[in-house]
Every structure is written in C-alpha cells, then in structure tokens.
Scaffold this motif. Sequence first.
Motif, mmCIF file in Angstrom:
data_model
loop_
_atom_site.group_PDB
_atom_site.id
_atom_site.type_symbol
_atom_site.label_atom_id
_atom_site.label_comp_id
_atom_site.label_asym_id
_atom_site.label_seq_id
_atom_site.Cartn_x
_atom_site.Cartn_y
_atom_site.Cartn_z
ATOM 1 N N ALA A 1 13.805 -5.035 -1.287
ATOM 2 C CA ALA A 1 14.055 -3.604 -1.496
ATOM 3 C C ALA A 1 15.182 -3.161 -0.586
ATOM 4 C CB ALA A 1 12.790 -2.800 -1.185
ATOM 5 N N GLU B 1 8.799 -4.936 0.244
ATOM 6 C CA GLU B 1 8.946 -3.470 0.278
ATOM 7 C C GLU B 1 8.655 -2.888 1.650
ATOM 8 O OE1 GLU B 1 9.952 -2.155 -2.807
ATOM 9 O OE2 GLU B 1 9.924 -4.301 -3.222
ATOM 10 N N ASP C 1 1.175 -7.354 9.970
ATOM 11 C CA ASP C 1 2.395 -6.661 10.393
ATOM 12 C C ASP C 1 3.569 -7.632 10.279
ATOM 13 O OD1 ASP C 1 4.497 -5.529 12.042
ATOM 14 O OD2 ASP C 1 2.953 -4.209 12.889
ATOM 15 N N ILE C 2 4.608 -7.231 9.568
ATOM 16 C CA ILE C 2 5.731 -8.161 9.359
ATOM 17 C C ILE C 2 6.493 -8.448 10.650
ATOM 18 C CG2 ILE C 2 6.019 -7.675 6.899
ATOM 19 C CD1 ILE C 2 8.491 -5.940 7.673
ATOM 20 N N ARG C 3 6.197 -7.727 11.727
ATOM 21 C CA ARG C 3 6.823 -8.070 13.017
ATOM 22 C C ARG C 3 6.169 -9.304 13.632
ATOM 23 N NH1 ARG C 3 6.399 -1.998 15.211
ATOM 24 N NH2 ARG C 3 4.536 -2.236 13.916
ATOM 25 N N ALA D 1 0.833 -1.212 0.000
ATOM 26 C CA ALA D 1 0.000 0.000 0.000
ATOM 27 C C ALA D 1 0.866 1.262 0.000
ATOM 28 C CB ALA D 1 -0.926 -0.004 1.223
ATOM 29 N N GLY D 2 2.172 1.065 -0.023
ATOM 30 C CA GLY D 2 3.086 2.212 -0.013
ATOM 31 C C GLY D 2 3.343 2.738 -1.413
ATOM 32 N N ASP E 1 0.155 -5.314 4.229
ATOM 33 C CA ASP E 1 0.565 -3.989 4.721
ATOM 34 C C ASP E 1 -0.120 -3.709 6.051
ATOM 35 O OD1 ASP E 1 1.009 -0.993 4.827
ATOM 36 O OD2 ASP E 1 1.741 -1.371 2.807
ATOM 37 N N LEU F 1 1.127 1.654 8.074
ATOM 38 C CA LEU F 1 1.878 2.594 8.915
ATOM 39 C C LEU F 1 2.162 3.879 8.131
ATOM 40 C CD1 LEU F 1 3.379 2.916 11.661
ATOM 41 C CD2 LEU F 1 5.424 2.109 10.486
ATOM 42 N N ALA G 1 8.779 -1.457 5.168
ATOM 43 C CA ALA G 1 9.891 -0.932 5.973
ATOM 44 C C ALA G 1 9.480 0.419 6.531
ATOM 45 C CB ALA G 1 11.144 -0.761 5.103
HETATM 46 N N1 LIG Z 1 11.713 5.682 -1.673
HETATM 47 C C1 LIG Z 1 13.009 5.524 -1.840
HETATM 48 O O1 LIG Z 1 13.701 6.393 -2.384
HETATM 49 C C2 LIG Z 1 13.710 4.274 -1.379
HETATM 50 C C3 LIG Z 1 15.105 4.182 -1.536
HETATM 51 C C4 LIG Z 1 15.752 3.027 -1.107
HETATM 52 C C5 LIG Z 1 15.033 1.972 -0.592
HETATM 53 N N2 LIG Z 1 13.674 2.086 -0.428
HETATM 54 C C6 LIG Z 1 12.946 0.960 0.150
HETATM 55 O O2 LIG Z 1 11.810 0.705 -0.654
HETATM 56 C C7 LIG Z 1 10.753 0.200 0.146
HETATM 57 C C8 LIG Z 1 9.464 0.959 -0.108
HETATM 58 O O3 LIG Z 1 9.648 2.323 0.260
HETATM 59 P P1 LIG Z 1 8.604 3.456 -0.091
HETATM 60 O O4 LIG Z 1 9.357 4.663 -0.474
HETATM 61 O O5 LIG Z 1 7.544 2.930 -0.996
HETATM 62 O O6 LIG Z 1 7.992 3.746 1.352
HETATM 63 P P2 LIG Z 1 6.473 3.727 1.890
HETATM 64 O O7 LIG Z 1 6.547 4.247 3.281
HETATM 65 O O8 LIG Z 1 5.565 4.403 0.937
HETATM 66 O O9 LIG Z 1 6.162 2.167 1.890
HETATM 67 C C9 LIG Z 1 6.457 1.313 2.951
HETATM 68 C C10 LIG Z 1 5.227 0.449 3.186
HETATM 69 O O10 LIG Z 1 5.523 -0.510 4.205
HETATM 70 C C11 LIG Z 1 4.395 -0.567 5.078
HETATM 71 N N3 LIG Z 1 4.852 -1.050 6.378
HETATM 72 C C12 LIG Z 1 5.637 -0.404 7.272
HETATM 73 N N4 LIG Z 1 5.808 -1.158 8.372
HETATM 74 C C13 LIG Z 1 5.134 -2.313 8.163
HETATM 75 C C14 LIG Z 1 4.923 -3.472 8.941
HETATM 76 N N5 LIG Z 1 5.469 -3.588 10.160
HETATM 77 N N6 LIG Z 1 4.186 -4.477 8.423
HETATM 78 C C15 LIG Z 1 3.601 -4.363 7.203
HETATM 79 N N7 LIG Z 1 3.748 -3.267 6.429
HETATM 80 C C16 LIG Z 1 4.518 -2.251 6.893
HETATM 81 C C17 LIG Z 1 3.876 0.860 5.123
HETATM 82 O O11 LIG Z 1 2.549 0.968 5.606
HETATM 83 C C18 LIG Z 1 4.026 1.260 3.664
HETATM 84 O O12 LIG Z 1 2.883 0.902 2.916
HETATM 85 C C19 LIG Z 1 11.255 0.253 1.594
HETATM 86 O O13 LIG Z 1 11.728 -1.024 1.947
HETATM 87 C C20 LIG Z 1 12.406 1.237 1.530
HETATM 88 O O14 LIG Z 1 13.363 0.999 2.541
HETATM 89 C C21 LIG Z 1 12.994 3.212 -0.798
#
Ligand SMILES: NC(=O)c1ccc[n+]([C@@H]2O[C@H](COP(=O)([O-])OP(=O)(O)OC[C@H]3O[C@@H](n4cnc5c(N)ncnc54)[C@H](O)[C@@H]3O)[C@@H](O)[C@H]2O)c1
Length: 314
Positions: A118, A76, A56-58, A10-11, A33, A36, A78
């Motif tokens: 990721a 993804e 929750d992945i925890r 959902a991110g 997702d 968060l 995090a």
């Molecule tokens: N955006 C960037 O520039 C970038 C760069 C390097 C790496 N990344 C990695 O890419 C991935 C996606 O990042 P993004 O930019 O889309 O961020 P984002 O915050 O939009 O997406 C992260 C998603 O993970 C979900 N999430 C968080 N904790 C969770 C949990 N405990 N259980 C289940 N879901 C959980 C959030 O609700 C969210 O939907 C991440 O792993 C991030 O570290 C992103």
Amino acid sequence: MSKYVVTGGAGFIGSAIVRGLLREGARQVVVLDNFLTGHQQNLDEVRSAIDLQRADIRNYAEIAPILSGADVVFHEAAIPSVPRSIDDPVPSHEINIDGTFNVLRAAASGGVRRVVYAASSSAYGDTEVLPKVETMTPRPKSPYALQKLVGEYYSQIFASTFGIETVSLRYFNVFGPRQDPSSQYSGVLSLFIKAVVERRAPTIFGDGEQSRDFTYVEDVVDLNLKAARAPGVSGRLYNGGNGGRITLNEAWRLVQQIEGLTIPANYGPPRPGDVHDSQADVTSAVADLGHAPRFSFEEGLRLTLAWYKAQQTR
Ligand SMILES: NC(=O)c1ccc[n+]([C@@H]2O[C@H](COP(=O)([O-])OP(=O)(O)OC[C@H]3O[C@@H](n4cnc5c(N)ncnc54)[C@H](O)[C@@H]3O)[C@@H](O)[C@H]2O)c1
C-alpha cells in the motif's frame, strides 16, 4: 490451499481486502495487526473465517512465522497520516519504514510469492501537471510521503535482488465504510460524514479549493486482488485512483446536498505537508492489471453515508 496475510487487516482498507478475499473464496486469510488504529469490530462479520494475529511489524521475530508460507501478503499496516508524521515523527518512521522493511524481509525469507504494498499518492507531492503518472519524479512534502516512498523503493529492491515478487499501489484518498473518523488525523471525507451525521460544521484546512481524487474503498480492494494475480508485473508501481478530481468545497457541498442540509464549513489555516491537487492517471493499472474503477464519487459517498447512518441506529 493458498494462504493470504493482510498486515493492518483490522484497519479501514485492510479489513475491506480481507472481506474481498473471502468473497473470492479464499480459505486461509490471516490478519496481522497491533490495533494501533485498527479495530476488531471491523472484522466482526468475518471473525470466524479468519485467523487474527495480534503482532507488531516493528518486531521481526514476531511477524516472521505469521508471514511464512503465504502466497500473497497485502501490506497495509502503517501510521497513515501526513500531520501525524509531522507532530510525532518517530513512530511513523519506525512503522512505515522499519516495519515495511521487516515485512519484506520476513516475506522473502518465508517463501512468500508476492507482496502487494500500500503505497501513497502523497509521494508525488505538488506537481505542475495533472493527472499524476507513475513516471513522474516523486516530490514528497512530508515525512509520511517520504516514508511511503521508501517502502516502494524497498519493494522494488526486494523484487530485483531478494527473489520475491512485489507490486506497489499508490492509493489516492480512499474513502468508504469503516474509515475511522475519531481522530484529528482521520481522512477528510470521514470527518465530513461524521460532521453531517452529527449536524455540525466540519473544519476545512486552507480555502477548500485543494482537490483530491477520492477513491471508493471497494475499487481499491479490486485493484489489490488484481495486483495479487497479474502476471509479469513484479517490481512495478501503479496508481490506485479513480481518475477524477474534486475540491474539498465541492465534496462538502455534495455531502450537504445528499443529506438535504445547509451547514457552512469552518475554515482553518492550511496544514503543512498537504498537497494542493491530486488526480490519478489510471492508464497503466487499466492496461496491465485490467483494473477499471467502478464507483463514481457520488455513488461511493451515498454508500458511505448510508453505512455511517446505519451504524448510528444500531
Ligand atoms: N486511506 C487512504 O486514503 C490511504 C491513501 C494512501 C495510502 N494509504 C495506505 O493504506 C494503508 C491502510 O490505510 P488505512 O486508511 O486503512 O489506515 P488504518 O489506520 O485504518 O489502517 C492501518 C492499520 O495498520 C495497523 N497498524 C499500525 N501500526 C502497526 C504495527 N506496528 N503493526 C501491525 N499493525 C499496525 C493499524 O492498527 C490499522 O489496523 C496504509 O499503509 C496507508 O499508508 C491509505
């Protein structure tokens, strides 16, 4: 029928991977997702075509049945922020390290063929040489960078000892539609775009001469889909960048130029843990995965700006 799971689906990036999978004809796409930082509305257009699971992945017991039997898991989920990992380190540690371990463990015991992880270019830290090549020794400068690096190492270990395929992709500053600009921890380009749309100055931390390899999200989606399929790459690590480099000052200038505005930025103190320069060597991704980034920075920026403006008028 192959099952695909996108953790963090959902991110920003996860929801783009979901749309990419559906475009390719995938029929069973599961989003996992806990919302968060992700949002249901990122999946609005595809809601009827996916299986949305709040988990929750925890929590291993919660996620194991969801991952079980998948062909590919795109991991993804995090807390994706350097400053947040410093201001509030415990949840970042638990989600980015323990959560990733749970995902890998659940994938291995659930017969998943491949996990595409990721990873993050932040693992490189400040290197004397640019562009950054996968063979360089990592030098993480923040809890976040270290956590994402641990996830890579765990992915490699799961590939070598737990009978599962894994591929890690080190993303370089991804940007595009749906990146959430609502928090101080949001990606810098999403904050620039929000600022210009609202006709106000952004705050740049440091002198703005730090540089980034901004990568359009659809190129990251392509890379993920290729990494899911490519033969003979298990246990490997690839840069997921565009190969270019642009300073924050240049990026803000271009945003203003596209909008036909002049709004001088505000400047704040440099942020701890921030890397000064970043640029990907994409040779390995091109050679092994057949990946070539398609979107220039300016093209991606125009598409992203258009998307944010369209949202405003909805
Ligand atoms: N955006 C960037 O520039 C970038 C760069 C390097 C790496 N990344 C990695 O890419 C991935 C996606 O990042 P993004 O930019 O889309 O961020 P984002 O915050 O939009 O997406 C992260 C998603 O993970 C979900 N999430 C968080 N904790 C969770 C949990 N405990 N259980 C289940 N879901 C959980 C959030 O609700 C969210 O939907 C991440 O792993 C991030 O570290 C992103």
